[in-house]
Scaffold this motif. Structure first.
Motif, mmCIF file in Angstrom:
data_model
loop_
_atom_site.group_PDB
_atom_site.id
_atom_site.type_symbol
_atom_site.label_atom_id
_atom_site.label_comp_id
_atom_site.label_asym_id
_atom_site.label_seq_id
_atom_site.Cartn_x
_atom_site.Cartn_y
_atom_site.Cartn_z
ATOM 1 N N UNK A 150 0.844 -1.193 0.000
ATOM 2 C CA UNK A 150 0.000 0.000 0.000
ATOM 3 C C UNK A 150 0.878 1.242 0.000
ATOM 4 N N UNK A 151 0.322 2.356 -0.408
ATOM 5 C CA UNK A 151 1.096 3.595 -0.488
ATOM 6 C C UNK A 151 0.259 4.763 0.008
ATOM 7 N N UNK A 152 0.946 5.800 0.448
ATOM 8 C CA UNK A 152 0.271 7.023 0.885
ATOM 9 C C UNK A 152 1.022 8.228 0.350
ATOM 10 N N UNK A 153 0.266 9.184 -0.165
ATOM 11 C CA UNK A 153 0.821 10.487 -0.507
ATOM 12 C C UNK A 153 0.908 11.294 0.781
ATOM 13 N N UNK A 186 3.893 -2.578 6.484
ATOM 14 C CA UNK A 186 4.870 -1.794 5.715
ATOM 15 C C UNK A 186 4.172 -1.053 4.578
ATOM 16 N N UNK A 187 4.516 0.230 4.420
ATOM 17 C CA UNK A 187 3.887 1.076 3.413
ATOM 18 C C UNK A 187 4.936 1.881 2.660
ATOM 19 N N UNK A 188 4.629 2.187 1.418
ATOM 20 C CA UNK A 188 5.427 3.112 0.623
ATOM 21 C C UNK A 188 4.870 4.515 0.856
ATOM 22 N N UNK A 366 -6.609 1.144 7.104
ATOM 23 C CA UNK A 366 -7.665 1.363 6.098
ATOM 24 C C UNK A 366 -7.236 0.968 4.704
ATOM 25 N N UNK A 367 -5.972 0.541 4.544
ATOM 26 C CA UNK A 367 -5.460 0.200 3.216
ATOM 27 C C UNK A 367 -5.151 -1.281 3.118
#
Length: 370
Positions: A150-153, A186-188, A366-367
């Motif tokens: 998953x990723x977040x801006x 873990x997230x980008x 939430x992702x």
């Protein structure tokens, strides 16, 4: 040596201390009434005050990161801006630099992860913007070679720099620590400032005849990152988080683009686009565009998607308490809303550093990676 270097701060402190000692030592010799003695006293006092002011200013800047470099302090713009004739094809994420993480074993990406400085190009918006991409350790580990993340801006406020997100707000390190402790997956993280057409503050809207900032964040950026990295392209794979102006943008983009983002977190966000000398004319007299940029109006008048929102405020120190309560009251199913309300906390890095760890854990929950 850079503006935020600890060596610069140490030199300023040493200079202030040395000048203070020199003033005490030389004052008896300068106690005469001659013009030379008077000039000597005035010079020492002025030099000591300037050195002390520089030391305090550098210490405050190192903590709050008002300015990220000497060029930033002197008003020399170095960031990339709008590209008018942007090609429709080719590579849309260009890696400029790779940095190790400041964690144990951080020089090994499979242990500490990695930060990449990149330029992300938007074929639809015609905008190029520098950014930092945090890749967690798992991204480099053979056991997760086929895994998507998953990723977040992540956005700063205006007129902050993306460096603020690395140093002052410590997003990569916080994400690393929270994932290592098992509190989040873990997230980008894709970290940049909302000012993609510097020095103008576009409030993340598509300005008629101007920068198409909303298109860049809502369409170009997630598409480019999903193609360049092992990040899913569905809404469930993407979140948005920011502080101040970045918080407004995060909520706005997530609210208006539920098909792109499953969650948006606004730290100390406001809920209506600013219009002042830094923004210029954003809507060219179009009432529909102005209303759409008002999040409270949008919640009342536009359909709400399956988006999760997180808003933060404090009972003392923040000016968005009433707006935050209104936002919470107006969110309706299928959308969901959560909040963090501190007893006290101002519009500053200290407050946001108290909110970022739980906000990242909330966002992660939430992702989905798949």
């Amino acid at each position: 040596m850079g503006l935020t270097s600890n060596k610069v701060l140490a030199l300023a402190v040493l200079a202030a201390a040395a000048l203070f000692a020199a003033t005490v030592w030389l004052w008896p010799r300068l106690a005469r009434r001659s013009w030379r003695a008077v000039l000597g006293r005035a010079g020492l006092l002025l030099a000591t005050q300037l050195a002390l002011f520089a030391a305090v200013g550098l210490a405050a800047n190192n903590y709050f990161l008002f300015y990220g470099s000497w060029a930033d302090l002197l008003g020399r713009e170095q960031e990339l801006g709008v590209v008018v004739d942007h090609s429709a094809g080719g590579e849309h994420v260009k890696v400029v630099e790779k940095r190790p993480m400041d964690v144990p074993g951080g020089h090994h990406p499979q242990v500490g992860g990695q930060i990449q400085k990149v330029v992300i190009s938007g074929p639809k918006s015609g905008i190029d913007s520098p950014a930092y991409v945090y890749l967690p350790p798992e991204y480099f580990q053979p056991a997760h070679a086929r895994r998507t993340f998953p990723a977040a801006v992540v956005l700063t406020g205006y007129p902050g720099t993306a460096e603020n997100l690395l140093k002052g707000l410590r997003y990569p390190r916080t994400a690393y620590e929270q994932a290592k402790a098992g509190r989040m997956q873990p997230m980008v993280l894709v970290m940049l400032r909302p000012t993609v057409a510097p020095p103008r503050d576009t409030e993340c809207v598509d300005v008629p005849g101007g920068p198409r900032t909303e298109t860049y964040f809502a369409e170009d950026l997630p598409t480019a990152v999903s193609r360049a990295y092992r990040v899913g392209g569905a809404a469930r794979n993407w979140g948005f988080i920011g502080n101040s102006t970045g918080g407004y943008c995060a909520l706005k983009i997530a609210l208006h683009h539920p098909g792109r983002f499953a969650a948006g977190a606004g730290l100390s966000a406001y809920y209506k686009a600013a219009e002042d000398v830094t923004t210029g004319e954003l809507f060219r007299g179009d009432a529909k565009l102005r209303n759409r940029a008002d999040l409270l109006w949008s919640l009342d008048n536009l359909p709400q998607g399956r988006t999760s929102f997180l808003v933060t405020t404090s009972r003392q120190g923040e000016g968005n308490l009433a707006g935050t309560r209104d936002f919470i009251a107006k969110v309706k199913a299928p959308a969901r809303v959560s909040s963090i309300t501190l007893d006290s906390g101002g519009h500053n890095f200290g407050t946001w550093n108290r909110e970022i760890p739980p906000a990242l854990v909330w966002l992660s929950g939430r992702l989905s990676a798949a």
